[in-house]
Write a protein that holds these residues in place. Structure first.
Motif, PDB file in Angstrom:
ATOM      1  N   ALA A 371      -7.463   0.585 -13.720  1.00  0.00           N
ATOM      2  CA  ALA A 371      -5.932   0.973 -13.705  1.00  0.00           C
ATOM      3  C   ALA A 371      -5.691   2.026 -12.919  1.00  0.00           C
ATOM      4  CB  ALA A 371      -5.573   1.107 -15.175  1.00  0.00           C
ATOM      5  N   LEU A 372      -6.661   3.197 -12.986  1.00  0.00           N
ATOM      6  CA  LEU A 372      -6.516   4.226 -12.322  1.00  0.00           C
ATOM      7  C   LEU A 372      -6.936   3.826 -10.816  1.00  0.00           C
ATOM      8  CD1 LEU A 372      -5.462   7.156 -12.930  1.00  0.00           C
ATOM      9  CD2 LEU A 372      -7.969   7.713 -13.290  1.00  0.00           C
ATOM     10  N   ARG A 373      -7.915   3.286 -10.559  1.00  0.00           N
ATOM     11  CA  ARG A 373      -8.265   2.678  -9.250  1.00  0.00           C
ATOM     12  C   ARG A 373      -6.975   1.874  -8.551  1.00  0.00           C
ATOM     13  NH1 ARG A 373     -14.337   1.259 -10.665  1.00  0.00           N
ATOM     14  NH2 ARG A 373     -15.402   3.096 -10.413  1.00  0.00           N
ATOM     15  N   ASP A 374      -6.344   1.153  -9.308  1.00  0.00           N
ATOM     16  CA  ASP A 374      -5.501   0.232  -8.521  1.00  0.00           C
ATOM     17  C   ASP A 374      -4.219   1.021  -8.335  1.00  0.00           C
ATOM     18  OD1 ASP A 374      -6.778  -2.092  -8.877  1.00  0.00           O
ATOM     19  OD2 ASP A 374      -5.843  -2.600 -10.797  1.00  0.00           O
ATOM     20  N   ARG A 375      -3.866   2.241  -9.187  1.00  0.00           N
ATOM     21  CA  ARG A 375      -2.717   3.106  -8.692  1.00  0.00           C
ATOM     22  C   ARG A 375      -3.163   3.906  -7.726  1.00  0.00           C
ATOM     23  NH1 ARG A 375       1.498   5.283 -11.935  1.00  0.00           N
ATOM     24  NH2 ARG A 375       1.853   7.615 -11.313  1.00  0.00           N
ATOM     25  N   MET A 376      -4.299   4.157  -7.496  1.00  0.00           N
ATOM     26  CA  MET A 376      -4.734   5.044  -6.273  1.00  0.00           C
ATOM     27  C   MET A 376      -4.737   4.054  -4.794  1.00  0.00           C
ATOM     28  SD  MET A 376      -4.645   8.070  -7.357  1.00  0.00           S
ATOM     29  CE  MET A 376      -3.995   7.596  -8.704  1.00  0.00           C
ATOM     30  N   ASP A 377      -5.076   2.783  -5.097  1.00  0.00           N
ATOM     31  CA  ASP A 377      -5.099   2.095  -3.965  1.00  0.00           C
ATOM     32  C   ASP A 377      -3.568   1.575  -3.569  1.00  0.00           C
ATOM     33  OD1 ASP A 377      -7.819   1.711  -4.238  1.00  0.00           O
ATOM     34  OD2 ASP A 377      -7.711  -0.051  -5.172  1.00  0.00           O
ATOM     35  N   ARG A 378      -2.567   2.020  -4.316  1.00  0.00           N
ATOM     36  CA  ARG A 378      -1.344   1.905  -3.939  1.00  0.00           C
ATOM     37  C   ARG A 378      -0.692   2.981  -3.064  1.00  0.00           C
ATOM     38  NH1 ARG A 378      -0.478  -0.386  -9.408  1.00  0.00           N
ATOM     39  NH2 ARG A 378       0.437   1.302  -9.930  1.00  0.00           N
ATOM     40  N   LEU A 379      -1.515   4.173  -2.948  1.00  0.00           N
ATOM     41  CA  LEU A 379      -1.135   5.041  -2.302  1.00  0.00           C
ATOM     42  C   LEU A 379      -1.069   4.667  -0.772  1.00  0.00           C
ATOM     43  CD1 LEU A 379      -3.304   7.938  -3.639  1.00  0.00           C
ATOM     44  CD2 LEU A 379      -0.741   7.877  -3.896  1.00  0.00           C
ATOM     45  N   PRO A 380      -0.274   5.207   0.129  1.00  0.00           N
ATOM     46  CA  PRO A 380      -0.181   5.041   1.661  1.00  0.00           C
ATOM     47  C   PRO A 380      -1.826   5.169   2.156  1.00  0.00           C
ATOM     48  CG  PRO A 380       1.556   6.259   1.216  1.00  0.00           C
ATOM     49  CD  PRO A 380       0.811   6.300  -0.241  1.00  0.00           C
ATOM     50  N   PRO A 381      -2.275   4.687   3.077  1.00  0.00           N
ATOM     51  CA  PRO A 381      -3.546   4.801   3.522  1.00  0.00           C
ATOM     52  C   PRO A 381      -4.047   6.316   3.951  1.00  0.00           C
ATOM     53  CG  PRO A 381      -2.679   2.905   4.508  1.00  0.00           C
ATOM     54  CD  PRO A 381      -1.621   3.311   3.710  1.00  0.00           C
ATOM     55  N   ALA A 382      -3.098   7.191   4.628  1.00  0.00           N
ATOM     56  CA  ALA A 382      -3.084   8.431   4.876  1.00  0.00           C
ATOM     57  C   ALA A 382      -3.533   9.339   3.602  1.00  0.00           C
ATOM     58  CB  ALA A 382      -1.931   8.977   6.160  1.00  0.00           C
ATOM     59  N   ALA A 383      -2.788   8.795   2.693  1.00  0.00           N
ATOM     60  CA  ALA A 383      -2.567   9.726   1.480  1.00  0.00           C
ATOM     61  C   ALA A 383      -4.052   9.543   0.884  1.00  0.00           C
ATOM     62  CB  ALA A 383      -1.381   9.597   0.462  1.00  0.00           C
ATOM     63  N   ARG A 384      -4.530   8.232   0.818  1.00  0.00           N
ATOM     64  CA  ARG A 384      -5.747   7.889   0.222  1.00  0.00           C
ATOM     65  C   ARG A 384      -7.072   8.569   0.922  1.00  0.00           C
ATOM     66  NH1 ARG A 384      -4.157   2.405  -0.009  1.00  0.00           N
ATOM     67  NH2 ARG A 384      -5.858   1.992   1.842  1.00  0.00           N
ATOM     68  N   GLU A 385      -6.959   8.517   2.347  1.00  0.00           N
ATOM     69  CA  GLU A 385      -7.830   9.260   3.092  1.00  0.00           C
ATOM     70  C   GLU A 385      -7.843  10.925   2.603  1.00  0.00           C
ATOM     71  OE1 GLU A 385     -10.864  10.304   5.415  1.00  0.00           O
ATOM     72  OE2 GLU A 385     -10.249   8.277   4.826  1.00  0.00           O
TER      73      GLU A 385
END
Length: 458
Positions: A371-385
């Motif tokens: 659930a937490l990873r799915d939430r982080m995966d929904r971040l924009p690519p630049a924010a995830r990086e």
């Protein structure tokens, strides 16, 4: 119908001139309708007011009709000046008396006391009571306490005399009792369905469900709570139409992400404050919540100093996240505090998987982490990086200026990415001494670090 304009000598108008009848808007409307030989449906067709709205007015469920409603009804009933004045006097009597709609439900009853959220509850209750904000969206990680805060705010406003309507979306955690059903709940459900419907409509169209709610509420202040709202925002035109049709209505929304619609007040709910490094503070909100959860599992528990030290460490390790603290405390059925600390030191997310909700990939052994990873995966690519870089950064705390050196980007772009991380629940802020510092939640580091690295390398 005889086609003649009503005069001052009709029985209905004699009824309307008395002081008692002036307060009885519903019987007055019904008397006029019956005198003209109309059914509720026929009056609805002539006035363009819904049948439900007419029924609610006659039964006293709606006591504060809008001026336009009275005008349309008077036109349809072909009332003369004195009858119109009596009808308006009856409506004014209801407004002046301060009576709200009959039998509007109170908010659900919370199962547990609220701890450490007095400042947040006071701010939200004040803004909604004053009407300075009409659309507040409380966002934050799953389990951080959004629903509990909404319950507290709703209870405060209801105690102060404001009607409260509550709608829980499918999948919302119903950690409360007494979420009322009945006709008003059906009305709210119809309004919400209309907000989320993709069906087109005329720009000036007011859906029947919204019109019914407007007649029920009139112009008085009222609160509608939308708990566990989906990330997809409602149609802006429908949302605007609802707020325009119900001028006293305020919306309190809880969701994982903001809607990003005009007029939305985004209220970021962070985890509870934790004791400082090495500190033992039994009065800290996170420690109080954790110890309360421990006593639910082990009622005989009386902490000694060593227990308080471990409790403070657990609160820091779990970032003061209320849901995580409750999940960790539940393990004390089978282990003691020392063993729990040892397990959390190795992998905090492993003991929290039963926080995950849903089915399939989001449930079972990997529930919370997924659930937490799915939430982080929904971040924009630049924010995830950026989050991946921060997870690998040895210094946990950082300032906005540090991100420019870390990314090579300008302050404005770094600020936008940091905002995404804050709204996504990955980062929490601390504002002390006029400066702002940030850090990635330990739960995010533990649950998402490897997944973010794998995603970046893919």
């Amino acid at each position: 119908m005889n086609g003649h304009t009503t005069t001052a000598h009709t029985p209905a108008q004699h009824l309307s001139t008395g002081p008692t009848a002036a307060t009885a808007l519903g019987p007055l409307i019904r008397a006029h309708r019956l005198r003209t030989g109309l059914t509720q449906r026929e009056l609805a067709d002539l006035s363009t007011i819904s049948v439900r709205a007419i029924r609610d007015l006659e039964q006293g469920k709606a006591r504060r009709p809008r001026p336009d409603t009275l005008r349309l009804m008077a036109d349809a009933l072909r009332l003369g000046p004195r009858a119109r004045a009596a009808l308006e006097a009856a409506a004014q009597q209801g407004r002046a008396a301060g009576h709200g709609p009959a039998e509007l439900p109170a908010p659900p009853a919370a199962l547990h006391p609220v701890v450490g959220r007095d400042a947040e509850a006071a701010v939200l209750a004040g803004e909604l009571a004053a009407g300075t904000e009409r659309l507040v969206n409380v966002v934050g990680l799953t389990g951080v306490g959004k629903t509990r805060l909404a319950l507290e705010v709703a209870a405060r406003l209801h105690t102060a005399g404001m009607p409260v309507l509550w709608h829980a979306f499918p999948g919302a955690a119903a950690d409360y009792l007494g979420c009322a059903g009945g006709e008003s709940a059906d009305q709210v459900a119809a309004v919400v369905a209309g907000l989320c419907s993709p069906a087109p409509g005329r720009p000036d169209e007011v859906p029947e469900a919204v019109a019914d709610l407007a007649e029920l509420l009139g112009e008085q202040p009222a609160l509608l709570v939308l708990d566990g709202a989906p990330a997809n925002p409602p149609r802006v035109d429908r949302l605007t139409g609802l707020l325009r049709a119900c001028p006293g209505l305020r919306l309190l929304v809880t969701s994982d992400r903001p809607w990003e619609v005009p007029g939305e007040r985004i209220f970021l709910l962070a985890p509870l404050e934790v004791p400082g490094e090495g500190a033992v503070d039994p009065a800290a909100a996170a420690v109080r919540v954790f110890l309360d959860q421990v006593r639910r599992v082990r009622p005989e528990f009386v902490p000694v100093h060593a227990d308080l030290e471990r409790a403070a460490w657990i609160c820091r390790r779990l970032d003061g996240h209320p849901g995580a603290l409750a999940a960790a405390a539940s393990w004390l059925v089978v282990c003691d505090l020392a063993a729990l600390c040892q397990s959390l030191r190795a992998d905090p997310a492993a003991l929290l998987d039963h926080l995950g909700t849903g089915s399939g990939a989001a449930a079972g052994a990997e529930g919370f982490r997924t659930a937490l990873r799915d939430r982080m995966d929904r971040l924009p690519p630049a924010a995830r990086e950026l989050l991946l870089r921060l997870c690998h950064r040895p210094d946990e705390e950082f300032a906005l200026a540090d991100l420019t050196g870390l990314t090579g980007l300008g302050l404005a772009e770094c600020g936008r990415m940091l905002r995404e991380l804050l709204l996504g629940g990955a980062v929490r802020a601390a504002h002390e001494g006029g400066s702002s510092r940030f850090r990635v939640l330990g739960l995010v580091r533990a649950a998402c670090g490897a997944g973010l690295a794998a995603a970046a390398g893919a």
